[in-house]
Write a protein that holds these residues in place. Structure first.
Motif, PDB file in Angstrom:
ATOM      1  N   LEU A  50       0.788  -1.227   0.004  1.00  0.00           N
ATOM      2  CA  LEU A  50       0.019   0.027   0.012  1.00  0.00           C
ATOM      3  C   LEU A  50       0.889   1.279  -0.076  1.00  0.00           C
ATOM      4  O   LEU A  50       0.595   2.287  -0.727  1.00  0.00           O
ATOM      5  CB  LEU A  50      -0.976  -0.115   1.273  1.00  0.00           C
ATOM      6  N   LEU A  51       1.853   1.378   0.893  1.00  0.00           N
ATOM      7  CA  LEU A  51       2.673   2.455   0.938  1.00  0.00           C
ATOM      8  C   LEU A  51       3.756   2.695  -0.431  1.00  0.00           C
ATOM      9  O   LEU A  51       3.682   3.794  -0.893  1.00  0.00           O
ATOM     10  CB  LEU A  51       3.823   2.288   1.954  1.00  0.00           C
ATOM     11  N   TYR A  52       4.026   1.381  -1.076  1.00  0.00           N
ATOM     12  CA  TYR A  52       4.725   1.599  -2.284  1.00  0.00           C
ATOM     13  C   TYR A  52       3.703   2.264  -3.410  1.00  0.00           C
ATOM     14  O   TYR A  52       4.390   3.236  -4.277  1.00  0.00           O
ATOM     15  CB  TYR A  52       5.376   0.410  -2.668  1.00  0.00           C
ATOM     16  N   PHE A  53       2.656   1.573  -3.493  1.00  0.00           N
ATOM     17  CA  PHE A  53       1.733   2.145  -4.608  1.00  0.00           C
ATOM     18  C   PHE A  53       1.263   3.604  -4.266  1.00  0.00           C
ATOM     19  O   PHE A  53       1.187   4.321  -5.440  1.00  0.00           O
ATOM     20  CB  PHE A  53       0.304   1.251  -4.526  1.00  0.00           C
ATOM     21  N   LEU A  54       1.066   3.833  -3.249  1.00  0.00           N
ATOM     22  CA  LEU A  54       0.889   5.379  -2.659  1.00  0.00           C
ATOM     23  C   LEU A  54       1.714   6.209  -3.274  1.00  0.00           C
ATOM     24  O   LEU A  54       1.625   7.364  -3.908  1.00  0.00           O
ATOM     25  CB  LEU A  54       0.374   5.510  -1.388  1.00  0.00           C
ATOM     26  N   ARG A  55       2.982   5.909  -3.009  1.00  0.00           N
ATOM     27  CA  ARG A  55       4.275   6.871  -3.360  1.00  0.00           C
ATOM     28  C   ARG A  55       4.285   6.939  -4.976  1.00  0.00           C
ATOM     29  O   ARG A  55       4.367   7.903  -5.623  1.00  0.00           O
ATOM     30  CB  ARG A  55       5.643   6.211  -2.949  1.00  0.00           C
ATOM     31  N   SER A  56       4.149   5.735  -5.644  1.00  0.00           N
ATOM     32  CA  SER A  56       4.341   5.821  -6.973  1.00  0.00           C
ATOM     33  C   SER A  56       3.144   6.460  -7.952  1.00  0.00           C
ATOM     34  O   SER A  56       3.214   7.201  -8.871  1.00  0.00           O
ATOM     35  CB  SER A  56       4.510   4.353  -7.709  1.00  0.00           C
ATOM     36  N   TYR A  57       1.780   6.183  -7.156  1.00  0.00           N
ATOM     37  CA  TYR A  57       0.661   6.771  -7.527  1.00  0.00           C
ATOM     38  C   TYR A  57       0.695   8.148  -7.757  1.00  0.00           C
ATOM     39  O   TYR A  57       0.345   8.860  -8.539  1.00  0.00           O
ATOM     40  CB  TYR A  57      -0.525   6.102  -6.889  1.00  0.00           C
ATOM     41  N   TYR A  58       1.110   8.698  -6.558  1.00  0.00           N
ATOM     42  CA  TYR A  58       1.101  10.221  -6.429  1.00  0.00           C
ATOM     43  C   TYR A  58       2.237  10.954  -7.119  1.00  0.00           C
ATOM     44  O   TYR A  58       2.102  12.205  -7.428  1.00  0.00           O
ATOM     45  CB  TYR A  58       1.122  10.526  -4.872  1.00  0.00           C
ATOM     46  N   THR A  59       3.288  10.056  -7.565  1.00  0.00           N
ATOM     47  CA  THR A  59       4.369  10.532  -8.327  1.00  0.00           C
ATOM     48  C   THR A  59       3.996  10.692  -9.621  1.00  0.00           C
ATOM     49  O   THR A  59       4.145  11.605 -10.406  1.00  0.00           O
ATOM     50  CB  THR A  59       5.649   9.776  -7.960  1.00  0.00           C
ATOM     51  N   LEU A  60       3.523   9.595 -10.238  1.00  0.00           N
ATOM     52  CA  LEU A  60       3.399   9.339 -11.976  1.00  0.00           C
ATOM     53  C   LEU A  60       1.777   9.559 -12.159  1.00  0.00           C
ATOM     54  O   LEU A  60       1.521  10.316 -12.938  1.00  0.00           O
ATOM     55  CB  LEU A  60       3.453   8.005 -12.134  1.00  0.00           C
ATOM     56  N   ASN A  61       0.748   9.395 -11.224  1.00  0.00           N
ATOM     57  CA  ASN A  61      -0.708   9.876 -11.501  1.00  0.00           C
ATOM     58  C   ASN A  61      -1.098   9.054 -12.881  1.00  0.00           C
ATOM     59  O   ASN A  61      -1.586   9.566 -13.610  1.00  0.00           O
ATOM     60  CB  ASN A  61      -0.840  11.430 -11.609  1.00  0.00           C
ATOM     61  N   ASN A  62      -0.667   7.695 -12.656  1.00  0.00           N
ATOM     62  CA  ASN A  62      -1.131   7.006 -13.859  1.00  0.00           C
ATOM     63  C   ASN A  62      -2.030   5.751 -13.608  1.00  0.00           C
ATOM     64  O   ASN A  62      -2.243   5.435 -12.373  1.00  0.00           O
ATOM     65  CB  ASN A  62       0.258   6.421 -14.460  1.00  0.00           C
ATOM     66  N   ARG A  63      -2.573   5.004 -14.446  1.00  0.00           N
ATOM     67  CA  ARG A  63      -3.464   3.879 -14.435  1.00  0.00           C
ATOM     68  C   ARG A  63      -2.996   2.774 -13.509  1.00  0.00           C
ATOM     69  O   ARG A  63      -3.887   2.133 -12.848  1.00  0.00           O
ATOM     70  CB  ARG A  63      -4.105   3.616 -15.628  1.00  0.00           C
ATOM     71  N   TYR A  64      -1.772   2.308 -13.974  1.00  0.00           N
ATOM     72  CA  TYR A  64      -1.227   1.163 -13.448  1.00  0.00           C
ATOM     73  C   TYR A  64      -1.113   1.294 -11.957  1.00  0.00           C
ATOM     74  O   TYR A  64      -1.493   0.252 -11.278  1.00  0.00           O
ATOM     75  CB  TYR A  64       0.124   0.780 -14.370  1.00  0.00           C
ATOM     76  N   ASN A  65      -0.526   2.220 -11.513  1.00  0.00           N
ATOM     77  CA  ASN A  65      -0.620   2.606  -9.946  1.00  0.00           C
ATOM     78  C   ASN A  65      -1.950   2.563  -9.444  1.00  0.00           C
ATOM     79  O   ASN A  65      -2.138   2.226  -8.200  1.00  0.00           O
ATOM     80  CB  ASN A  65       0.455   3.435  -9.490  1.00  0.00           C
ATOM     81  N   ALA A  66      -2.838   3.391 -10.000  1.00  0.00           N
ATOM     82  CA  ALA A  66      -4.092   3.597  -9.505  1.00  0.00           C
ATOM     83  C   ALA A  66      -4.892   2.221  -9.338  1.00  0.00           C
ATOM     84  O   ALA A  66      -5.584   1.827  -8.216  1.00  0.00           O
ATOM     85  CB  ALA A  66      -4.771   4.537 -10.258  1.00  0.00           C
ATOM     86  N   ILE A  67      -4.605   1.470 -10.351  1.00  0.00           N
ATOM     87  CA  ILE A  67      -5.622   0.216 -10.181  1.00  0.00           C
ATOM     88  C   ILE A  67      -5.065  -0.547  -9.292  1.00  0.00           C
ATOM     89  O   ILE A  67      -5.925  -1.446  -8.527  1.00  0.00           O
ATOM     90  CB  ILE A  67      -5.626  -0.424 -11.811  1.00  0.00           C
ATOM     91  N   ASN A  68      -3.849  -0.831  -9.149  1.00  0.00           N
ATOM     92  CA  ASN A  68      -3.351  -1.497  -8.143  1.00  0.00           C
ATOM     93  C   ASN A  68      -3.433  -1.143  -6.701  1.00  0.00           C
ATOM     94  O   ASN A  68      -3.732  -1.849  -5.652  1.00  0.00           O
ATOM     95  CB  ASN A  68      -1.841  -1.812  -8.554  1.00  0.00           C
ATOM     96  N   LEU A  69      -3.619   0.301  -6.733  1.00  0.00           N
ATOM     97  CA  LEU A  69      -3.786   0.993  -5.116  1.00  0.00           C
ATOM     98  C   LEU A  69      -5.228   0.766  -4.861  1.00  0.00           C
ATOM     99  O   LEU A  69      -5.443   0.332  -3.807  1.00  0.00           O
ATOM    100  CB  LEU A  69      -3.503   2.250  -5.491  1.00  0.00           C
TER     101      LEU A  69
END
Length: 458
Positions: free
Chosen positions: A300-319
């Motif tokens: 959860l912490l890793y996906f949050l970090r990458s989602y807020y950095t990239l704002n992309n679909r891959y990290n959002a769907i996994n988050l």
């Protein structure tokens, strides 16, 4: 003596790199393949990048020699690549002229480079627009023509220290080696170029030959990291991916081995979203493999970090699915916490839908602009079509998954059917359906806490 063809040495990173200032990921191989190499070769020059040099010893020796001896050097500083900037400085110190500097247009230039002419191009992250490619290539071709035979200083070192004499190396040694090569005296056979090893490894991944790919990426990492204290990030990513895909000696062991590889490139503190999102994927798989809630917390912490950095679909769907996992796990100790996790999942799915709406017309427009290249009957054209099909497939299934999580089942079926009509490799469908199976199972257990209550489709 030997081939008199002039040589251009290209200074740049290879593979996919992250611009740490903007968080954007750039496929530098596409810059090299579509913008630089074809123009250089059209001008009758041999074009070589560091990873293409055949060598059996230290790559640094060959690199320094190229920086001194190459008739032309093109330095691409995109992603603020420290190695590229360093090598450009060496070239400027060694040669007073025949150096061209380029960079993608969103690069923030270091202060000391403000007085250097830098030719800009537009990079879309994972592709190059065909019109932009033609514009830039035309300009680069003219610049090559202007500088290749002109002894006019483009180095700030020789501009400001105008009495400085450039160094020379003893060329007799090279001549002697050429003479020996014409005899029967055995010489050490050069190893394969780094670029060839990497491409072979990527081809093996496409063929699901993960163990062989792992061995090649290990070899590539050793070659790339010679005389360097820092592992190459791109090769570490690919090695980590190939490692856990081998599932040898078992899946859990391979996942832990992959995590150690990512930790070797400063996982705890890096702002490289590719490293962080891969760590999230590995921790998520460890949780799914029954290794404990602590892995879910890390995912959860890793996906949050990458989602807020990239704002992309891959990290959002996994988050989003990670939030659903949390609602079901021991990390959520009350219905209030579980409801909060599900609220966050719903917010993230809505964001996925927004990102899909944003990305879909962009992909269609890029595909339309590349229509000539896609249909030219070449391998590159086929690869480009496969790329666009993959983009459309993932957007469609991301839409389907988000709508499924939100309980909007008519929309779910709509985008599911759209995805089925797009040509795709079997593994993509298997990956999507595996995640959907897990999502449906978890929502069936906690969906009653959502508002409105989530119920599985009949």
């Amino acid at each position: 003596m030997g081939d008199t063809k002039k040589r251009c040495f290209v200074v740049m990173g290879f593979g996919t790199k992250t611009d740490y200032v903007s968080g954007r990921k750039l496929d530098l191989n596409k810059s090299y393949k579509f913008l630089i190499k074809p123009v250089v070769e059209s001008k009758g020059l041999e074009c070589v990048r560091a990873d293409e040099i055949l060598h059996s010893g230290s790559i640094d020796v060959q690199m320094y020699k190229q920086l001194l001896m190459a008739d032309l050097v093109i330095a691409d500083l995109s992603t603020s690549n420290c190695n590229a900037i360093y090598e450009l400085g060496i070239r400027h110190a060694l040669r007073p002229y025949t150096t061209i500097v380029i960079a993608e247009d969103k690069l923030i230039y270091p202060f000391d480079l403000n007085h250097i002419v830098i030719n800009k191009y537009i990079h879309l992250g994972d592709a190059i627009d065909i019109e932009e490619a033609e514009r830039f290539k035309e300009g680069l071709a003219k610049q090559i023509e202007a500088v290749i035979n002109k002894e006019e200083s483009d180095s700030p070192v020789y501009t400001y220290l105008n009495s400085l004499m450039p160094p020379k190396i003893q060329e007799a040694l090279d001549d002697a080696v050429e003479k020996i090569a014409e005899t029967d005296i055995p010489l050490q056979v050069p190893g394969a170029a780094l670029s060839k090893i990497i491409q072979d490894a990527e081809d093996l991944i496409e063929q699901k030959e993960f163990e062989k790919a792992k061995l090649l990426f290990q070899t590539a990492a050793v070659l790339a990291n010679m005389n360097s204290s820092q592992p190459d990030t791109y090769l570490t990513h690919r090695l980590a991916f190939a490692t856990y895909k081998t599932a040898k000696p078992d899946l859990v062991s391979s996942l832990h081995e992959s995590m150690k590889l990512l930790q070797s490139i400063n996982l705890a503190h890096t702002n490289d979203p590719e490293t962080v999102s891969m760590a999230g994927a590995i921790e998520k798989k460890l949780y799914e493999s029954g290794e404990g809630d602590q892995h879910l917390d890390e995912a959860l912490l890793y996906f949050l970090r990458s989602y807020y950095t990239l704002n992309n679909r891959y990290n959002a769907i996994n988050l989003a699915i990670t939030y659903v996992y949390r609602a079901k796990s021991g990390l959520a100790t009350s219905d209030v916490e579980r409801s909060a996790d599900l609220v966050m999942a719903k917010r993230t799915w809505n964001r996925v839908l927004f990102l899909c709406e944003r990305d879909w017309p962009v992909v269609l427009e890029k595909e339309k602009n590349d229509e000539v290249r896609v249909n030219d009957g070449t391998k590159d054209g086929q690869e480009l079509q496969e790329y666009y099909n993959a983009q459309k497939f993932w957007i469609s299934v991301n839409r389907a998954e988000a709508n499924f999580g939100l309980g909007q089942f008519d929309e779910y079926h709509k985008y599911l059917e759209l995805a089925k009509k797009i040509p795709y490799p079997l593994w993509m469908w298997e990956s999507f359906t595996a995640q959907m199976g897990k999502l449906a199972t978890e929502l069936a257990k906690v969906g009653h806490l959502m508002e409105p209550s989530w119920k599985a489709p009949v």
